[in-house]
Write a protein that holds these residues in place. Structure first.
Motif, PDB file in Angstrom:
ATOM      1  N   LEU A 165       0.843  -1.208   0.000  1.00  0.00           N
ATOM      2  CA  LEU A 165       0.000   0.000   0.000  1.00  0.00           C
ATOM      3  C   LEU A 165       0.876   1.256   0.000  1.00  0.00           C
ATOM      4  N   PRO A 166       1.675   1.464  -1.040  1.00  0.00           N
ATOM      5  CA  PRO A 166       2.556   2.637  -1.059  1.00  0.00           C
ATOM      6  C   PRO A 166       1.778   3.925  -1.297  1.00  0.00           C
ATOM      7  N   GLY A 167       2.484   5.030  -1.131  1.00  0.00           N
ATOM      8  CA  GLY A 167       1.897   6.358  -1.353  1.00  0.00           C
ATOM      9  C   GLY A 167       2.229   7.278  -0.210  1.00  0.00           C
ATOM     10  N   HIS A 168       1.867   6.878   1.018  1.00  0.00           N
ATOM     11  CA  HIS A 168       2.307   7.621   2.207  1.00  0.00           C
ATOM     12  C   HIS A 168       3.829   7.574   2.273  1.00  0.00           C
ATOM     13  N   THR A 169       4.367   6.391   2.104  1.00  0.00           N
ATOM     14  CA  THR A 169       5.806   6.149   1.944  1.00  0.00           C
ATOM     15  C   THR A 169       5.949   5.006   0.939  1.00  0.00           C
ATOM     16  N   PRO A 170       7.124   4.828   0.325  1.00  0.00           N
ATOM     17  CA  PRO A 170       7.260   3.752  -0.668  1.00  0.00           C
ATOM     18  C   PRO A 170       7.235   2.358  -0.068  1.00  0.00           C
ATOM     19  N   ASP A 171       7.548   2.233   1.224  1.00  0.00           N
ATOM     20  CA  ASP A 171       7.601   0.923   1.860  1.00  0.00           C
ATOM     21  C   ASP A 171       6.301   0.538   2.534  1.00  0.00           C
ATOM     22  N   HIS A 172       5.286   1.369   2.425  1.00  0.00           N
ATOM     23  CA  HIS A 172       4.083   1.180   3.235  1.00  0.00           C
ATOM     24  C   HIS A 172       3.296  -0.051   2.810  1.00  0.00           C
ATOM     25  N   GLY A 173       2.808  -0.775   3.813  1.00  0.00           N
ATOM     26  CA  GLY A 173       1.974  -1.942   3.566  1.00  0.00           C
ATOM     27  C   GLY A 173       0.967  -2.130   4.672  1.00  0.00           C
ATOM     28  N   GLY A 174       0.018  -3.017   4.437  1.00  0.00           N
ATOM     29  CA  GLY A 174      -0.983  -3.361   5.440  1.00  0.00           C
ATOM     30  C   GLY A 174      -1.006  -4.866   5.642  1.00  0.00           C
ATOM     31  N   TYR A 175      -1.737  -5.293   6.660  1.00  0.00           N
ATOM     32  CA  TYR A 175      -1.821  -6.713   6.987  1.00  0.00           C
ATOM     33  C   TYR A 175      -3.286  -7.119   7.042  1.00  0.00           C
ATOM     34  N   LYS A 176      -3.666  -8.036   6.160  1.00  0.00           N
ATOM     35  CA  LYS A 176      -5.056  -8.485   6.067  1.00  0.00           C
ATOM     36  C   LYS A 176      -5.196  -9.844   6.720  1.00  0.00           C
ATOM     37  N   ILE A 177      -6.221  -9.970   7.546  1.00  0.00           N
ATOM     38  CA  ILE A 177      -6.530 -11.250   8.165  1.00  0.00           C
ATOM     39  C   ILE A 177      -8.038 -11.367   8.271  1.00  0.00           C
ATOM     40  N   GLU A 178      -8.602 -12.346   7.566  1.00  0.00           N
ATOM     41  CA  GLU A 178     -10.056 -12.485   7.454  1.00  0.00           C
ATOM     42  C   GLU A 178     -10.649 -11.159   6.960  1.00  0.00           C
ATOM     43  N   SER A 179     -11.622 -10.601   7.671  1.00  0.00           N
ATOM     44  CA  SER A 179     -12.266  -9.362   7.208  1.00  0.00           C
ATOM     45  C   SER A 179     -11.706  -8.138   7.925  1.00  0.00           C
ATOM     46  N   ASN A 180     -10.416  -8.179   8.253  1.00  0.00           N
ATOM     47  CA  ASN A 180      -9.742  -7.086   8.953  1.00  0.00           C
ATOM     48  C   ASN A 180      -8.467  -6.722   8.203  1.00  0.00           C
ATOM     49  N   VAL A 181      -8.199  -5.423   8.070  1.00  0.00           N
ATOM     50  CA  VAL A 181      -6.949  -4.966   7.484  1.00  0.00           C
ATOM     51  C   VAL A 181      -6.348  -3.905   8.394  1.00  0.00           C
ATOM     52  N   PHE A 182      -5.089  -4.075   8.734  1.00  0.00           N
ATOM     53  CA  PHE A 182      -4.353  -3.100   9.530  1.00  0.00           C
ATOM     54  C   PHE A 182      -3.609  -2.208   8.545  1.00  0.00           C
ATOM     55  N   VAL A 183      -4.126  -0.983   8.368  1.00  0.00           N
ATOM     56  CA  VAL A 183      -3.771  -0.163   7.207  1.00  0.00           C
ATOM     57  C   VAL A 183      -2.686   0.861   7.489  1.00  0.00           C
ATOM     58  N   GLY A 184      -2.165   0.924   8.719  1.00  0.00           N
ATOM     59  CA  GLY A 184      -1.129   1.909   9.015  1.00  0.00           C
ATOM     60  C   GLY A 184      -1.616   3.321   8.767  1.00  0.00           C
ATOM     61  N   ASP A 185      -0.838   4.104   7.999  1.00  0.00           N
ATOM     62  CA  ASP A 185      -1.160   5.513   7.754  1.00  0.00           C
ATOM     63  C   ASP A 185      -1.718   5.748   6.352  1.00  0.00           C
ATOM     64  N   THR A 186      -2.228   4.702   5.709  1.00  0.00           N
ATOM     65  CA  THR A 186      -2.806   4.868   4.383  1.00  0.00           C
ATOM     66  C   THR A 186      -4.093   5.680   4.459  1.00  0.00           C
ATOM     67  N   VAL A 187      -4.984   5.268   5.339  1.00  0.00           N
ATOM     68  CA  VAL A 187      -6.246   5.981   5.538  1.00  0.00           C
ATOM     69  C   VAL A 187      -6.481   6.102   7.038  1.00  0.00           C
ATOM     70  N   PHE A 188      -7.149   7.186   7.427  1.00  0.00           N
ATOM     71  CA  PHE A 188      -7.502   7.399   8.826  1.00  0.00           C
ATOM     72  C   PHE A 188      -9.021   7.366   8.959  1.00  0.00           C
ATOM     73  N   ASN A 189      -9.512   7.623  10.142  1.00  0.00           N
ATOM     74  CA  ASN A 189     -10.952   7.648  10.340  1.00  0.00           C
ATOM     75  C   ASN A 189     -11.574   8.769   9.514  1.00  0.00           C
ATOM     76  N   PRO A 190     -12.864   8.650   9.181  1.00  0.00           N
ATOM     77  CA  PRO A 190     -13.467   9.554   8.195  1.00  0.00           C
ATOM     78  C   PRO A 190     -13.328  11.042   8.476  1.00  0.00           C
ATOM     79  N   ASP A 191     -13.344  11.452   9.739  1.00  0.00           N
ATOM     80  CA  ASP A 191     -13.228  12.891  10.019  1.00  0.00           C
ATOM     81  C   ASP A 191     -11.778  13.364  10.017  1.00  0.00           C
ATOM     82  N   VAL A 192     -10.820  12.442   9.823  1.00  0.00           N
ATOM     83  CA  VAL A 192      -9.399  12.798   9.713  1.00  0.00           C
ATOM     84  C   VAL A 192      -8.950  12.731   8.263  1.00  0.00           C
TER      85      VAL A 192
END
Length: 300
Positions: free
Chosen positions: A146-173
């Protein structure tokens, strides 16, 4: 089988840390652990990391992986501290892991801070390639590039959950900034579309939360929202926001954001996988702080 997820909020850097456990085997992964830095006294302490360790111990977990979503610029990583502490307590070696493009970030900041090459060797036990899968107990996790924030950026998906780091924040952020070296708003847009095209019930666990502090919209920190909620409400991404509008806004916004206050300390530690610089002075770690000064004042 659904994982057991423990979200842990670190209020000083407003970071979300996660313990993700297999309910059957009690194996677990720790995601984006924080090492505290006291700017007033220029001192490192381990309060946040020790809380994670105590939680692991109280739950009877065995840590098999310590996962970084990217090289963080706003907090120091506790990966090496946790790994070393668990080892001395008799647990097996926990693998420290990050995406393979971490080498791009390491090269850039090694040059910026004059970091010896030897201090960047074997900083991480494993570098994930895109869509690589691995086991945490009987749970299968997938590394999402999941690059863009930084070139090394990634997330971790497990079942119906993804740990997205700094790619996206909560809707009001909104979304993560893209002005770090190698960041790119166009590439971030592509990563965001990958996340927002997941099934609507998928939960996106964020790397930070910055709740508004005005009385009308104040709220407690929130660790996750669904893809549906992000598509409906995210102020940078909701339905109707075009790629061109996003890139224009993100680029303009990033131009006006100050750099993180811990960026120099964080980058020098985090490119080393959470280890301190090799040089020390009277028992204290030596770090560089870069300062912009008039050229006439530079001596070399």
């Amino acid at each position: 089988m659904n994982p057991i997820i423990h979200p842990v909020f670190e209020p000083k850097t407003r970071s979300w840390q996660y313990i993700v456990a297999c309910p059957k085997t009690k194996d677990c992964a720790i995601i984006d652990p924080v090492l505290d830095f006291d700017l007033l006294h220029f001192a490192v302490n381990t309060e946040a990391a020790d809380f994670l360790i105590s939680t692991v111990r109280n739950e009877g977990y065995n840590v098999t992986h310590i996962l970084e979503t990217h090289i963080h610029a706003d907090h120091l990583s506790a990966a090496y501290y946790i790994q070393s502490t668990l080892w001395t307590q008799g647990q097996q070696h926990a693998l420290s892991c990050i995406g393979e493009n971490v080498t791009i970030v390491q090269r850039y900041f090694a040059n910026r801070y004059n970091i010896p090459e030897r201090e960047l060797q074997n900083c991480f036990d494993h570098l994930f390639h895109p869509d690589e899968t691995f086991q945490v107990g009987e749970l299968t996790m997938t590394f999402m590039d999941l690059p863009g924030h930084t070139p090394d950026h990634g997330g971790y998906k497990i079942e119906s959950n993804v740990f997205v780091g700094d790619t996206v924040f909560n809707p009001d952020v909104g979304s993560g900034r893209c002005d770090f070296p190698g960041g790119d708003a166009k590439i971030l847009w592509q990563s965001l579309q990958r996340l927002l095209s997941l099934p609507p019930e998928t939960r996106l666990y964020v790397g930070h939360d910055y709740p508004p502090n005005d009385e009308a919209s104040a709220r407690d920190p929130v660790s996750c929202m669904t893809v549906q909620e992000q598509n409906d409400m995210n102020k940078h991404l909701k339905h109707g926001v075009s790629k061109e509008d996003f890139i224009e806004y993100r680029t303009r916004r990033d131009h006006d954001i100050p750099e993180p206050e811990l960026i120099h300390q964080a980058m020098q530690v985090n490119v080393r996988g959470g280890k301190m610089p090799g040089k020390s002075h009277n028992g204290k770690a030596l770090m560089q702080v870069l300062v912009n000064v008039p050229k006439v004042l530079l001596t070399g």
